[in-house]
Every structure is written in C-alpha cells, then in structure tokens.
Design an enzyme around this catalytic site. Sequence first.
Site, short mmCIF file in Angstrom:
data_model
loop_
_atom_site.label_atom_id
_atom_site.label_comp_id
_atom_site.label_asym_id
_atom_site.label_seq_id
_atom_site.Cartn_x
_atom_site.Cartn_y
_atom_site.Cartn_z
N SER A 14 37.67 47.06 37.51
CA SER A 14 36.28 47.51 37.54
C SER A 14 35.48 46.82 36.44
CB SER A 14 36.20 49.04 37.36
OG SER A 14 36.80 49.42 36.15
N LEU A 15 34.15 46.91 36.53
CA LEU A 15 33.25 46.23 35.61
C LEU A 15 32.80 47.13 34.48
CD1 LEU A 15 30.99 44.56 38.31
CD2 LEU A 15 32.75 43.43 36.98
N LYS A 38 25.39 44.04 43.12
CA LYS A 38 26.63 44.81 43.12
C LYS A 38 26.63 45.64 44.40
CE LYS A 38 29.55 47.87 40.40
NZ LYS A 38 29.81 48.86 41.47
N ARG A 59 40.68 47.19 47.20
CA ARG A 59 40.90 47.07 45.75
C ARG A 59 41.90 48.09 45.24
NH1 ARG A 59 39.06 48.46 40.50
NH2 ARG A 59 37.98 50.32 41.21
N GLU A 93 32.74 42.50 49.46
CA GLU A 93 32.50 43.91 49.75
C GLU A 93 32.25 44.08 51.24
OE1 GLU A 93 31.86 47.56 47.27
OE2 GLU A 93 32.51 45.52 46.85
#
Length: 215
Positions: A14-15, A38, A59, A93
Amino acid sequence: NKLQKVEHDHKMLSLEKTKSADEVLTFCKGKQILAMCKMDGLTCSLTYENGVLTRAETRGNGYIGEDILHCAKVVKNIPLRINHTDELIIDGEIIITYDDFDKINENLPDDQKYRNPRNLASGSVRQLDSSVAAQRSMKFIAWKVVKGIENNSFFERLCEASRLGFEITPCVSEPHVTAKTVDLTIGWVKKMCDDASFPIDGCVIGYDDVVYGES
C-alpha cells in the site's frame, strides 16, 4: 474463499498517504515526477508470457493474492494476446466507471441497488462464475509496468504499455513541481478522471526515474 491463493513475484504494498502539499513537495525533491490517478477499484497484476495472458491476481495482503484469471479474461479491455515476446508484468486497477455503474443501477429496484463502483468491481472480479463478471462492464486501467519493458522512465514504460493495447491511468509528467504548481498538477489529474468517469480516491505521486524510485 474458494479462489486459489497465489504468491506474488513482486511486492504489491500500500501507499503512504498525506493531505499536505508541503509533504508532497518534500517527497518530490525537485525531481521529475508523475502524478497519476489513484483508481478506486480492485488492484490486479497481469502476467504475459510469449504474448499470452497467463496470470491475473488480486493484491491481497501485498504478498499473497487470489487467482482471478478466469474473470480477467472477460474484462472487456484486457488483451488476451499482445505483440510482446518477453515476459510482461503489469499492475493496474479493475474498475467500473460511474457511467456504467449508473446504467447497472438503473435497472434495479431501490433495495437492490449497488452502493458504489468500487465494491461492485471488487465483488464482480472475485466471482467463481466468470459469466457474472462479464456482465458488469469492468475495465482494467494499467498504472505500473513491473517487468518486461526496459526503459528507466516510468512514464515511457506506461506509454509503451499503451502501444501494446493497455488503457493506462490518466497522468501528468512534471519535471519540477513547486509550491505554486502542486495543487494545479493534482487538479489536472482529477479533471482527467472526471472527464473519463473514472472513480478515484486520490492522486499518486511517484518518481519518473525508475531506478531512483526503487532505491
């Protein structure tokens, strides 16, 4: 729970998050950056071998995800074959646009309408029956070439992915972000997403220099 678990060949972490323009500027360090949408959907990694789609995985926890190859094959803009002989790994995504989401909800009674595009995309791509996923107008938006395109520019890697047939995230390449331009840059990204009806939940700031970014 019946989807097969798979271990990623690269980390999908994750960011870090911030709402501070000053923190963004500190991160940029005066280097060329890429400001990207995003996407608000389900993160997915695709693998191609000899030009054929062979793996698709969620993910998950960043290290282990779920095999969703059967559903990825019915996402309307995921190419099953590409003109590329080397192994290609590309992250992105799976989303449902606001326009398509509204069309789906139009035909449902109020008590059965879906709450948001993100949950619908996530639930659709994790169906055991791919025919259900095929009806949901999902799209794959690529935002990172992990392996297979040898270029040290993050942006140029995405451009090459676009030439191979992938739809890539709206992005802005900026050689030098300043206090005066940081909000403007993020605003441009948001407008591109609004125009495309893409659901987003932020703006990603990354270095264009791949080697420096990975260091």
